[in-house]
Design a protein around this motif. Sequence first.
Motif, PDB file in Angstrom:
ATOM      1  N   VAL A 186     -24.586  68.714 -33.205  1.00 22.71           N
ATOM      2  CA  VAL A 186     -24.226  69.996 -32.611  1.00 22.71           C
ATOM      3  C   VAL A 186     -23.687  69.787 -31.202  1.00 22.71           C
ATOM      4  N   ASN A 187     -22.564  70.427 -30.899  1.00 18.85           N
ATOM      5  CA  ASN A 187     -21.960  70.338 -29.569  1.00 18.85           C
ATOM      6  C   ASN A 187     -22.617  71.376 -28.657  1.00 18.85           C
ATOM      7  N   PRO A 188     -23.414  70.958 -27.674  1.00 20.98           N
ATOM      8  CA  PRO A 188     -24.131  71.915 -26.826  1.00 20.98           C
ATOM      9  C   PRO A 188     -23.230  72.726 -25.909  1.00 20.98           C
ATOM     10  N   GLU A 189     -21.954  72.332 -25.787  1.00 17.18           N
ATOM     11  CA  GLU A 189     -21.023  73.062 -24.934  1.00 17.18           C
ATOM     12  C   GLU A 189     -20.484  74.312 -25.622  1.00 17.18           C
ATOM     13  N   LYS A 190     -20.611  74.355 -26.938  1.00 16.65           N
ATOM     14  CA  LYS A 190     -20.100  75.489 -27.695  1.00 16.65           C
ATOM     15  C   LYS A 190     -21.225  76.482 -27.980  1.00 16.65           C
ATOM     16  N   ARG A 191     -20.844  77.646 -28.443  1.00 16.08           N
ATOM     17  CA  ARG A 191     -21.835  78.622 -28.908  1.00 16.08           C
ATOM     18  C   ARG A 191     -22.205  78.269 -30.343  1.00 16.08           C
ATOM     19  N   ASP A 225     -33.395  73.642 -30.117  1.00 19.51           N
ATOM     20  CA  ASP A 225     -32.971  73.759 -28.717  1.00 19.51           C
ATOM     21  C   ASP A 225     -31.453  73.804 -28.545  1.00 19.51           C
ATOM     22  N   GLU A 226     -30.703  73.217 -29.463  1.00 13.36           N
ATOM     23  CA  GLU A 226     -29.246  73.151 -29.318  1.00 13.36           C
ATOM     24  C   GLU A 226     -28.555  74.455 -29.719  1.00 13.36           C
ATOM     25  N   PHE A 227     -29.321  75.411 -30.261  1.00 18.05           N
ATOM     26  CA  PHE A 227     -28.693  76.624 -30.793  1.00 18.05           C
ATOM     27  C   PHE A 227     -28.907  77.815 -29.863  1.00 18.05           C
ATOM     28  N   ASP A 228     -27.852  78.605 -29.714  1.00 17.38           N
ATOM     29  CA  ASP A 228     -27.931  79.795 -28.870  1.00 17.38           C
ATOM     30  C   ASP A 228     -28.727  80.893 -29.544  1.00 17.38           C
ATOM     31  N   TYR A 229     -28.593  81.003 -30.868  1.00 20.24           N
ATOM     32  CA  TYR A 229     -29.391  81.976 -31.620  1.00 20.24           C
ATOM     33  C   TYR A 229     -29.784  81.345 -32.952  1.00 20.24           C
ATOM     34  N   VAL A 230     -31.053  81.552 -33.337  1.00 20.07           N
ATOM     35  CA  VAL A 230     -31.562  81.046 -34.607  1.00 20.07           C
ATOM     36  C   VAL A 230     -32.041  82.232 -35.427  1.00 20.07           C
ATOM     37  N   ALA A 231     -31.343  82.499 -36.531  1.00 18.09           N
ATOM     38  CA  ALA A 231     -31.691  83.602 -37.430  1.00 18.09           C
ATOM     39  C   ALA A 231     -32.639  83.061 -38.492  1.00 18.09           C
ATOM     40  N   LEU A 232     -33.913  83.353 -38.307  1.00 24.79           N
ATOM     41  CA  LEU A 232     -34.944  82.788 -39.170  1.00 24.79           C
ATOM     42  C   LEU A 232     -35.339  83.741 -40.287  1.00 24.79           C
ATOM     43  N   GLY A 233     -35.731  83.150 -41.399  1.00 28.14           N
ATOM     44  CA  GLY A 233     -36.363  83.869 -42.487  1.00 28.14           C
ATOM     45  C   GLY A 233     -37.634  83.137 -42.890  1.00 28.14           C
ATOM     46  N   HIS A 234     -38.478  83.789 -43.680  1.00 27.86           N
ATOM     47  CA  HIS A 234     -39.711  83.225 -44.249  1.00 27.86           C
ATOM     48  C   HIS A 234     -40.945  84.013 -43.831  1.00 27.86           C
TER      49      HIS A 234
END
Length: 401
Positions: A186-191, A225-234
Amino acid sequence: PIINEEEQADTGRREMKFIHVSDLHLGKRVNEFSMLEDQKYILNELIEIIDAEQVDGILIAGDVYDKSVPSAEAVQLFDHFLNRLADRNLYTFIISGNHDSAERLSFGNELMKERRVYVSPVFSQIPEPILLSDEWGELCIYMLPFVKPVHVRHVLAGEEQQETEEQPVISSYDEAVRAVIDAMEVNPEKRNLLLAHQFVTGAIRSDSEERTVGGLDNVDASCFDEFDYVALGHIHGAQHISRSTVRYSGTPLKYSFSECRHRKSVTVVELKEKGVIDIAAIPLKPLRDMQELRGTYEELTAREFYRELNREDYMHIILTDEEDVPDALNKLRVIYPNIMRLEYDNTRTRTRQHVEEGEAVDEKSPLTLFAELYEQQNNQSMSEEQEVFLRNLVEKIWEEE
């Protein structure tokens, strides 16, 4: 696949806006009650919210169905929902959860991309990002279906991986998810936005969720940590873990009485420039809610008690009468037709005693023995009326002998 920026220009919006939902569990039965009618109603409500919010897409984070082999009615319901989303030219992102069959859910996913419907394939390789563009540049959307360590071992190192190899064997869910995300580069500079269906350590569970012994399925939030938003399920209750942007949307409906006090909602996510995200929850109003009612039979059947209630709601009724009410369930269903559970809470049920082997049984009369048994089972002595009835019954039996 890269979405042409010109396709985004007609929205007139500078940021990407999504609805985040999960755990639809289409086809689910709760206490033998089919939830299909309720699910059809709540999907219609989702469509209304999508139209009102004018979102660009919807994130469905797993457990679309309640079973790996869903009923025909459940499949038809989801098919109708997807068509309504596609008709609105929305981006639809769907991953499989632990209740889904990844193979069945991903059927036709290559064809569905023509309608902007993206379904996570069976986990057989490291997910590649789907790239969208807006005024702020690229948005990388990663779709990670529910994975177990054995799935990841197979994809990353092959089934023949041994502990003696340089790469350690992946044995936990946390190690598995970390290994997949590391391989995504994952590129941390991008969204970056991730859809995932796992149990993140610290999340609050409900009774309607599957559990593993000893928390073996735990994944630490630092994986993301590398993600701006994490859409979780479960997890069935809406909540965030560690930070506001690692989020469970929760189920759109209540699927157990442990969720009675949940406020069901959908999450609206707006991704602006890197590091700027607006999150809002829009409440959902079900066709039938879940309620717990407690009191004596006389109290619960009094018109003054139920006059202001929605008697069509799914009910868990707790009777506090000391004596069982004959045919209570059928009588109560005249007033509350959707009773899912009926229980008693009284002296007998609160303190259940084990019936121990009595001493000197031969020296006690039948009346005494029965009285002791009654007290052990009910945690109270017989009433005077019961004693008279029992005495007359015992005398009649003895006379016939």
